[in-house]
Write an enzyme that holds these catalytic residues in place. Structure first.
Site, mmCIF file in Angstrom:
data_model
loop_
_atom_site.group_PDB
_atom_site.id
_atom_site.type_symbol
_atom_site.label_atom_id
_atom_site.label_comp_id
_atom_site.label_asym_id
_atom_site.label_seq_id
_atom_site.Cartn_x
_atom_site.Cartn_y
_atom_site.Cartn_z
ATOM 1 N N PHE A 125 -2.689 0.512 -14.891
ATOM 2 C CA PHE A 125 -1.619 0.188 -13.948
ATOM 3 C C PHE A 125 -1.332 -1.312 -13.986
ATOM 4 C CE2 PHE A 125 0.530 -0.174 -9.860
ATOM 5 C CZ PHE A 125 1.388 0.901 -9.950
ATOM 6 N N ASP A 196 -10.884 1.000 -9.253
ATOM 7 C CA ASP A 196 -9.633 1.206 -8.545
ATOM 8 C C ASP A 196 -9.489 2.709 -8.297
ATOM 9 O OD1 ASP A 196 -6.981 1.660 -7.751
ATOM 10 O OD2 ASP A 196 -6.302 -0.175 -8.737
ATOM 11 N N TYR A 221 -0.995 4.887 0.340
ATOM 12 C CA TYR A 221 0.245 5.673 0.467
ATOM 13 C C TYR A 221 0.363 6.811 -0.538
ATOM 14 C CZ TYR A 221 1.507 1.977 -2.914
ATOM 15 O OH TYR A 221 1.507 1.105 -3.970
ATOM 16 N N LYS A 222 -0.656 6.998 -1.376
ATOM 17 C CA LYS A 222 -0.594 8.098 -2.345
ATOM 18 C C LYS A 222 -1.221 9.349 -1.710
ATOM 19 C CE LYS A 222 -0.190 4.863 -6.093
ATOM 20 N NZ LYS A 222 -0.889 3.859 -6.902
ATOM 21 N N ARG A 369 5.416 12.835 -14.745
ATOM 22 C CA ARG A 369 4.185 13.147 -14.000
ATOM 23 C C ARG A 369 4.509 14.104 -12.861
ATOM 24 N NH1 ARG A 369 1.616 7.698 -11.754
ATOM 25 N NH2 ARG A 369 3.561 7.847 -10.578
#
Ligand SMILES: *Cc1c(COP(=O)(O)O)cnc(C)c1O
Length: 410
Positions: A125, A196, A221-222, A369
């Site tokens: 990421f 992470d 927020y995921k 995804r």
């Protein structure tokens, strides 16, 4: 006997089925993007109204005490700790994932002052790599960021590595890195590890203390369903808490923030990694999200994530080896909570699906995804989304020029 891939049978036997009603749902939408922004919990919608109307609107500044706003970063941190194999007092909610990674990376490098290398993986990421570049630049000297492919990480662990930084689940492929093994390998050369957990917390099993983990960061927020821009969290193993110091030495990480003294003294425990005033509205939204995950239980969530992924891949069937290239591990144990495919027209396919009510996402240049968030989704929804994907690809519906137009945020 019912085949394991019959969605109706899977839904009927789903111990988490009742949790779907905890989310605000639009019957016209199949939301397979909870890995990017989790859906809104009903309780959070109501909580936001009272947060604004009552806690802020009426309590005003007294709310810091009367509603214990000041304790919120720790309270929510303790719930998250229970989801990721940590103890209460080892996790705090603060800042963004990016900022948390920076704080921990600098602190870790300063704890290994004779070592020059921060080791990570290319193609991970972007913000993680950018923040590590910044951390290396801040400390200067001949410190450097070295990137090695996943299969070459262990060989690159030398006595010059101060800290290894890895994503537990890869944001594109959903491949899971072996936390126990890589942590052990890093410790064998005296390096620290930062994990992470952005794509693993709240969806697959995470056992930080069971793996001997040192440090971790993660996203609110995921899969934790904390709302857009929810603050991130960070973990510091108890044994490291007194030795590490945050480079962003703000007053909320001070031993006595309300003594208003001139010199910085780090708070005991993980609290020292707080920086400025916590975002109370966002934090209370995040509290609602993590409370749902805690109530469902991490093992049940992880089991459903694996089953949803298996169903989705199974349903795509032969197409996955043909027009669509499956880039996620086919084996459930090796996979996170999303399934990704590569296709030269991935962007247009995602748009065509959007027009059919399926929200997935596209990652440049050719990856799509599908986030299979276990709490809000049913097996029937995931099967239906897979069927629509098959239909769009086999009918070449995506060739429509309307699906080629790029939006600003994809
Ligand atoms: C989502 C995500 C982030 C998000 O970082 P922000 O600071 O919240 O923008 C960071 N790292 C990884 C691996 C992610 O998946």
């Amino acid at each position: 006997m019912t085949p394991p891939s019959d969605p109706a049978a899977l839904d009927a036997a789903d111990p988490l089925a009742e949790h779907r009603d905890a989310f605000v749902r639009d019957p016209a939408v199949l939301y397979l993007c909870g890995n990017s922004l989790g859906p809104l919990p009903v309780a959070t919608r109501d909580r936001m109204a009272s947060m604004v109307g009552v806690e802020w609107g009426q309590s005003l500044v007294r709310g810091w005490n009367s509603h214990d706003w000041i304790g919120l970063p720790h309270r929510v941190g303790d719930i998250i700790a229970g989801l990721v194999g940590a103890e209460a007092g080892e996790v705090i909610v603060a800042d963004s994932t990016s900022a948390n990674l920076y704080k921990l990376a600098v602190a870790a490098m300063q704890a290994r002052p004779d070592r020059k290398v921060v080791l990570s993986e290319p193609g991970d990421f972007p913000t993680d790599l950018y923040m590590l570049e910044g951390a290396v630049r801040t400390l200067g000297g001949d410190r450097r960021l070295e990137l090695r492919d996943a299969d070459a990480i262990e060989a690159a662990l030398t006595e010059d590595v101060a800290v290894l930084v890895l994503c537990h689940v890869h944001y594109k492929t959903a491949a899971v890195r072996d936390m126990a093994r890589l942590t052990k390998a890093a410790h064998a050369v005296g390096a620290l590890v930062i994990w992470d957990l952005s794509h693993s917390a709240g969806v697959i099993e995470v056992d930080l203390n069971g793996c001997g983990a040192d440090l971790a960061v993660g996203c609110g927020y995921k899969y934790l369903n904390g709302g857009p821009g929810a603050p991130g969290f960070l973990f510091v193993a108890r044994r490291h808490q007194e030795a590490l110091v945050s480079p962003l030495s703000g007053w909320m990480g001070h031993a006595a923030p309300f003594a208003f003294v001139d010199d910085y003294r780090p708070a005991p425990g993980v609290a020292r990694f707080a920086c400025g005033t916590p975002p109370i509205l966002s934090l209370s939204a995040l509290e609602g999200g993590v409370a749902l995950s805690a109530a469902a239980g991490a093992p049940a969530i992880a089991a459903k994530a694996r089953a949803l992924g298996d169903l989705f891949i199974d349903r795509i069937g032969a197409l996955a080896g043909d027009a669509l290239e499956l880039i996620s591990p086919a084996e459930a144990q090796a996979r996170g909570g999303h399934v990704a495919f590569r296709h030269p027209d991935a962007y247009a396919i995602v748009q065509a699906l959007m027009a059919r009510g399926v929200v997935g996402d596209f990652r440049d240049p050719d990856v799509m995804r599908f986030g299979l968030s276990p709490l809000p989704l049913s097996y029937a929804e995931v099967a239906r989304a897979a069927d629509l994907l098959v239909e769009v690809v086999t009918s070449r519906a995506y060739v429509d020029p309307a699906y080629q137009v790029r939006a600003k945020v994809t």
